[in-house]
Design a protein around this motif. Structure first.
Motif, short mmCIF file in Angstrom:
data_model
loop_
_atom_site.label_atom_id
_atom_site.label_comp_id
_atom_site.label_asym_id
_atom_site.label_seq_id
_atom_site.Cartn_x
_atom_site.Cartn_y
_atom_site.Cartn_z
N GLU A 4 28.98 -31.06 -49.48
CA GLU A 4 29.45 -31.35 -48.13
C GLU A 4 30.98 -31.38 -48.09
N LYS A 5 31.60 -31.96 -49.10
CA LYS A 5 33.05 -32.00 -49.17
C LYS A 5 33.63 -30.60 -49.32
N LEU A 6 32.97 -29.77 -50.12
CA LEU A 6 33.45 -28.40 -50.29
C LEU A 6 33.32 -27.61 -49.00
N PHE A 7 32.28 -27.88 -48.25
CA PHE A 7 32.05 -27.17 -47.00
C PHE A 7 33.15 -27.47 -45.99
N ILE A 72 31.87 -24.44 -61.04
CA ILE A 72 30.67 -23.70 -60.65
C ILE A 72 30.36 -23.92 -59.17
N ASP A 73 30.47 -25.16 -58.71
CA ASP A 73 30.22 -25.46 -57.30
C ASP A 73 31.23 -24.76 -56.39
N ILE A 74 32.48 -24.76 -56.79
CA ILE A 74 33.52 -24.10 -55.99
C ILE A 74 33.27 -22.59 -55.96
N ASN A 75 32.90 -22.01 -57.09
CA ASN A 75 32.59 -20.57 -57.11
C ASN A 75 31.42 -20.24 -56.19
N LYS A 76 30.40 -21.09 -56.17
CA LYS A 76 29.26 -20.87 -55.28
C LYS A 76 29.69 -20.93 -53.81
N GLU A 77 30.53 -21.90 -53.48
CA GLU A 77 30.99 -22.04 -52.10
C GLU A 77 31.85 -20.85 -51.68
N LYS A 79 31.65 -17.84 -52.93
CA LYS A 79 30.74 -16.71 -52.82
C LYS A 79 29.98 -16.75 -51.50
N LEU A 80 29.55 -17.95 -51.09
CA LEU A 80 28.85 -18.10 -49.81
C LEU A 80 29.75 -17.70 -48.65
#
Length: 84
Positions: A4-7, A72-77, A79-80
């Motif tokens: 949620e914070k990354l979003f 990894i979480d930042i890379n996923k965000e 990529k999304l």
């Protein structure tokens, strides 16, 4: 919670965090490899003085697991966001 914070963050903030985490992980891995070489040297030439450092060297990679998970979480965000 972390997703949620990354979003809520801008794309530029995510890329800055990604670059910072990469730098931290690369620097930590470099230092870890240097320390590993030092312990191997001590183990070969001064056997008993290297024993306490073995526990430290096994703990260092474990301390970087949260940074790797964040990367990894930042890379996923990222990529999304690139897919949309």
């Amino acid at each position: 919670m972390a997703a949620e914070k990354l979003f809520k963050q801008d794309f530029s903030e995510l890329t800055r965090k990604k670059a910072k985490l990469k730098a931290i992980i690369v620097a930590g891995a470099t230092i870890w490899l240097f320390l590993m070489a030092c312990v191997i040297y001590l183990f070969i030439f001064k056997t008993k003085s290297a024993i306490p450092f073995i526990a430290i060297l096994t703990a260092i990679p474990i301390t970087f697991l949260p940074a790797i998970k964040s990367l990894i979480d930042i890379n996923k965000e990222i990529k999304l966001r690139n897919q949309n």
